[in-house]
Design an enzyme around this catalytic site. Structure first.
Site, PDB file in Angstrom:
ATOM      1  N   CYS A   1      -3.643   6.086   8.959  1.00 62.50           N
ATOM      2  CA  CYS A   1      -3.721   7.531   9.262  1.00 62.50           C
ATOM      3  C   CYS A   1      -5.129   7.767   9.830  1.00 62.50           C
ATOM      4  O   CYS A   1      -5.842   8.540   9.574  1.00 62.50           O
ATOM      5  CB  CYS A   1      -3.376   8.333   8.128  1.00 62.50           C
ATOM      6  SG  CYS A   1      -4.314   7.939   6.689  1.00 62.50           S
TER       7      CYS A   1
ATOM      8  N   CYS B   1       0.691  -1.223   0.174  1.00 58.67           N
ATOM      9  CA  CYS B   1       0.216  -0.174   0.237  1.00 58.67           C
ATOM     10  C   CYS B   1       0.952   1.258   0.024  1.00 58.67           C
ATOM     11  O   CYS B   1       0.911   2.036   1.041  1.00 58.67           O
ATOM     12  CB  CYS B   1      -0.911   0.091   1.299  1.00 58.67           C
ATOM     13  SG  CYS B   1      -2.002  -1.448   1.210  1.00 58.67           S
ATOM     14  N   ALA B   2       1.791   1.358  -1.039  1.00 54.75           N
ATOM     15  CA  ALA B   2       2.738   2.547  -1.048  1.00 54.75           C
ATOM     16  C   ALA B   2       2.409   3.751  -1.737  1.00 54.75           C
ATOM     17  O   ALA B   2       3.261   4.710  -1.302  1.00 54.75           O
ATOM     18  CB  ALA B   2       4.061   1.611  -1.745  1.00 54.75           C
ATOM     19  N   ALA B   3       1.485   3.696  -2.588  1.00 55.89           N
ATOM     20  CA  ALA B   3       1.380   5.309  -3.204  1.00 55.89           C
ATOM     21  C   ALA B   3       0.609   6.014  -2.479  1.00 55.89           C
ATOM     22  O   ALA B   3      -0.193   5.951  -1.435  1.00 55.89           O
ATOM     23  CB  ALA B   3       0.431   4.939  -4.427  1.00 55.89           C
ATOM     24  N   PRO B   4       0.998   7.415  -2.401  1.00 57.19           N
ATOM     25  CA  PRO B   4       1.857   8.175  -3.427  1.00 57.19           C
ATOM     26  C   PRO B   4       3.419   8.041  -3.125  1.00 57.19           C
ATOM     27  O   PRO B   4       4.139   8.799  -3.873  1.00 57.19           O
ATOM     28  CB  PRO B   4       1.320   9.570  -3.436  1.00 57.19           C
ATOM     29  CG  PRO B   4       0.692   9.951  -2.325  1.00 57.19           C
ATOM     30  CD  PRO B   4       0.439   8.446  -1.642  1.00 57.19           C
ATOM     31  N   GLY B   5       3.699   7.228  -1.960  1.00 53.16           N
ATOM     32  CA  GLY B   5       5.067   7.026  -1.956  1.00 53.16           C
ATOM     33  C   GLY B   5       5.972   8.021  -0.770  1.00 53.16           C
ATOM     34  O   GLY B   5       7.283   7.518  -0.854  1.00 53.16           O
ATOM     35  N   GLY B   6       5.305   8.753   0.136  1.00 57.51           N
ATOM     36  CA  GLY B   6       6.219   9.426   1.056  1.00 57.51           C
ATOM     37  C   GLY B   6       7.013   8.462   1.883  1.00 57.51           C
ATOM     38  O   GLY B   6       8.199   8.641   1.993  1.00 57.51           O
ATOM     39  N   LYS B   7       6.321   7.168   2.222  1.00 50.98           N
ATOM     40  CA  LYS B   7       7.058   6.287   3.034  1.00 50.98           C
ATOM     41  C   LYS B   7       8.024   5.149   2.102  1.00 50.98           C
ATOM     42  O   LYS B   7       9.163   4.927   2.731  1.00 50.98           O
ATOM     43  CB  LYS B   7       6.254   5.374   3.771  1.00 50.98           C
ATOM     44  CG  LYS B   7       5.196   6.248   4.750  1.00 50.98           C
ATOM     45  CD  LYS B   7       4.125   5.254   5.478  1.00 50.98           C
ATOM     46  CE  LYS B   7       3.410   6.113   5.955  1.00 50.98           C
ATOM     47  NZ  LYS B   7       2.499   7.197   5.339  1.00 50.98           N
TER      48      LYS B   7
ATOM     49  N   ASP C   1       1.163   0.216   5.353  1.00 50.62           N
ATOM     50  CA  ASP C   1       0.495   1.452   5.689  1.00 50.62           C
ATOM     51  C   ASP C   1      -1.260   1.204   4.855  1.00 50.62           C
ATOM     52  O   ASP C   1      -1.223   1.815   3.784  1.00 50.62           O
ATOM     53  CB  ASP C   1       1.047   2.556   4.846  1.00 50.62           C
ATOM     54  CG  ASP C   1       0.624   3.876   5.328  1.00 50.62           C
ATOM     55  OD1 ASP C   1      -0.105   4.018   6.319  1.00 50.62           O
ATOM     56  OD2 ASP C   1       0.930   4.790   4.371  1.00 50.62           O
TER      57      ASP C   1
HETATM   58  C1  LIG Z   1      -2.791   5.018   3.189  1.00 50.83           C
HETATM   59  S1  LIG Z   1      -2.740   4.904   1.730  1.00 50.83           S
HETATM   60  C2  LIG Z   1      -0.855   4.672   1.542  1.00 50.83           C
HETATM   61  C3  LIG Z   1      -0.189   5.867   1.690  1.00 50.83           C
HETATM   62  C4  LIG Z   1       1.465   5.520   1.414  1.00 50.83           C
HETATM   63  N1  LIG Z   1       2.086   4.616   2.105  1.00 50.83           N
HETATM   64  C5  LIG Z   1       2.251   6.730   1.291  1.00 50.83           C
HETATM   65  O1  LIG Z   1       3.018   7.002   2.424  1.00 50.83           O
HETATM   66  O2  LIG Z   1       2.166   7.578   0.710  1.00 50.83           O
HETATM   67  C6  LIG Z   1      -3.250   3.391   1.233  1.00 50.83           C
HETATM   68  C7  LIG Z   1      -2.990   2.641  -0.027  1.00 50.83           C
HETATM   69  O3  LIG Z   1      -3.581   1.553  -0.147  1.00 50.83           O
HETATM   70  C8  LIG Z   1      -3.720   1.419  -1.467  1.00 50.83           C
HETATM   71  N2  LIG Z   1      -4.692  -0.116  -1.601  1.00 50.83           N
HETATM   72  C9  LIG Z   1      -5.818  -0.310  -1.003  1.00 50.83           C
HETATM   73  N3  LIG Z   1      -6.230  -1.380  -1.346  1.00 50.83           N
HETATM   74  C10 LIG Z   1      -5.197  -2.387  -1.820  1.00 50.83           C
HETATM   75  C11 LIG Z   1      -4.868  -3.664  -2.287  1.00 50.83           C
HETATM   76  N4  LIG Z   1      -5.977  -4.490  -2.142  1.00 50.83           N
HETATM   77  N5  LIG Z   1      -3.531  -3.943  -2.764  1.00 50.83           N
HETATM   78  C12 LIG Z   1      -2.788  -2.977  -2.985  1.00 50.83           C
HETATM   79  N6  LIG Z   1      -3.064  -1.580  -2.454  1.00 50.83           N
HETATM   80  C13 LIG Z   1      -4.243  -1.157  -1.923  1.00 50.83           C
HETATM   81  C14 LIG Z   1      -4.704   2.499  -1.999  1.00 50.83           C
HETATM   82  O4  LIG Z   1      -4.304   2.638  -3.337  1.00 50.83           O
HETATM   83  C15 LIG Z   1      -3.708   3.360  -1.196  1.00 50.83           C
HETATM   84  O5  LIG Z   1      -2.795   4.136  -2.046  1.00 50.83           O
END
Ligand SMILES: C[S@@+](CC[C@H](N)C(=O)[O-])C[C@H]1O[C@@H](n2cnc3c(N)ncnc32)[C@H](O)[C@@H]1O
Length: 425
Positions: free
Chosen positions: A357, A241-247, A304
């Site tokens: 969050c 669950c990486a996008a948009p990628g801060g972590k 995340d």
């Molecule tokens: C809290 S955000 C992540 C923020 C990110 N870690 C950062 O620091 O920028 C949660 C992310 O989970 C992704 N997500 C939700 N369900 C998912 C799944 N089944 N598989 C992969 N990614 C998923 C979403 O697209 C979203 O980008």
């Protein structure tokens, strides 16, 4: 007038499911504005969302007949007018005149110009005073208020609601936390937490170091999960669950081999752009985490997880009115599945950080307590103060619990939960 019309358009977009950030990107009338007008429209929309409960109360106090639910345009005109007169110190005449001009623009509101004018005049007289009398909880939806009061007590719930009223500072994360970048004094920049420079809001792309990719925008609370993962050079790290990628950028900056997974191609475009600008490297995979089967397990994993995002309300005030209590149980179920999946992808002896969050214990503390209850092969590894720049956010269990009401004198922080877990070897 154009900036007020744009503010109304921004409110409409958020009511139709756009986040405020998405609305700012998509709204034509807003994007036609320049300079001060643009800043004013943004501030007006943001203030109206942040203080909507208060504004509705002061408007209702002057209406003999409540507006009908379908009178959305008229309601938004009244809301932005009340925001200007009660909260933003706009000149009375300018606020009242523009309200009437906006009402004249549409068939549905044309017949209400006298009412709009009368309300604006009354608000100019006593709106400020009325707004000040509204309780802090007025700007928090009832379901969220009840959950916060149950979790933290009414005093802390009030402090959180108070923090949500304030425009947050700009936090940036340094790629190299030991770097000495010269930050202009006039920005009021100061170091906070393990790798954050905090300053008053500023136009991001024009700040020193942006183009060279020396930093990225990230609230101080959001930096903590990756900090406590303890990734080291050469280790295999999964950022689920990486996008948009801060972590992802924090993890890549350690020299670890980072795999960044997300199922949203659109959000991953931003992750790619972030990596490109900062010159950091990660293997990026557009993939549903629940269906991913990598060849080898990871040394460390950051999960995340998707959540209610209630911890980010001060940066995204639209969430106050778009989040639904009914979404929470589904999110809790998804987080549970993702936690189990993440543990499957982890080496015995490996470390997993689970983060959300969210301000809601069912997505944080209770999720982890339930995991430890059902699995004997996982234990919690308490976080120590020195790992997180001595920020006062560690709970009794050694987990991170950030609240917007913390660091009040220093500009607050987003709400976040993070726990560090180890899979027994
Ligand atoms: C809290 S955000 C992540 C923020 C990110 N870690 C950062 O620091 O920028 C949660 C992310 O989970 C992704 N997500 C939700 N369900 C998912 C799944 N089944 N598989 C992969 N990614 C998923 C979403 O697209 C979203 O980008």
């Amino acid at each position: 007038m154009a900036s007020r019309a744009a503010a109304v358009d921004l409110l409409r977009l958020t009511a139709n499911g756009f986040t405020l950030d998405q609305a700012l990107e998509a709204c034509r009338s807003f994007n036609e504005l320049e300079g001060a007008d643009r800043g004013f429209a943004r501030a007006l929309a943001s203030t109206t969302l942040r203080r909507r409960g208060t504004l509705d109360e002061v408007i209702a106090a002057h209406l003999k007949v409540p507006l009908k639910p379908k009178q959305t345009y008229l309601r938004d005109i009244m809301r932005i007018t009340a925001a200007q007169l009660c909260l933003m110190g706009t000149e009375d005449h300018a606020a009242a005149w523009s309200a009437v001009e906006l009402a004249k623009l549409r068939v549905e509101s044309k017949g209400y110009t006298k009412l709009v004018n009368a309300i604006a005049r009354r608000l100019a007289e006593n709106g400020k005073e009325l707004a000040e009398k509204q309780p802090l909880r007025a700007d928090t939806p009832g379901w969220l208020w009840r959950k916060l009061a149950r979790a933290y007590g009414t005093k802390t719930a009030s402090a959180i609601a108070e923090a949500h009223r304030i425009e947050p500072p700009l936090d940036i994360s340094l790629k190299d936390p030991s770097a000495t970048i010269e930050w202009p004094e006039e920005l009021g920049a100061r170091k906070i937490g393990p790798r954050t420079v905090r300053m008053a809001s500023a136009p991001v792309p024009s700040l020193p170091g942006f183009e060279e990719g020396a930093w990225w925008v990230q609230d101080v609370a959001a930096t903590l999960p990756a900090e406590i993962l303890g990734a080291r050079e050469g280790e295999k790290v999964f950022d689920l669950c990486a996008a948009p990628g801060g972590k992802t950028m924090q993890l890549a900056a350690t020299g670890a081999e980072v795999f960044a997974i997300d199922h949203s191609g659109l959000r991953l475009e931003r992750l790619h752009a972030n990596l490109q600008r900062t010159g950091l490297e990660a293997v990026v995979l557009e993939q549903d985490l629940l269906e991913w089967s990598p060849a080898n397990p990871a040394d460390r994993i950051l999960l995340d997880a998707p959540c209610s995002a209630t911890g980010t309300i001060r940066r995204n005030p639209d969430l106050l009115w778009t989040s639904r209590e009914t979404q929470v149980p589904d999110l809790v179920r998804l987080q549970k599945k993702m936690l189990e999946k993440a543990l499957d992808l982890l080496k015995p002896g490996g470390t997993l950080v689970y983060a959300v969050c969210s301000l809601l214990p069912e997505e944080g503390e209770e999720q982890v307590a339930a995991l430890l209850e059902r699995r004997g092969d996982v234990e919690r590894v308490p976080v120590t103060s020195s790992e997180i720049g001595d920020l006062p956010v560690i709970n009794k269990q050694g987990e991170i619990r950030c609240l917007p009401s913390k660091l009040k004198a220093d500009g607050g922080m987003d709400g976040f939960f993070a726990a560090r877990l180890q899979k027994k070897g």
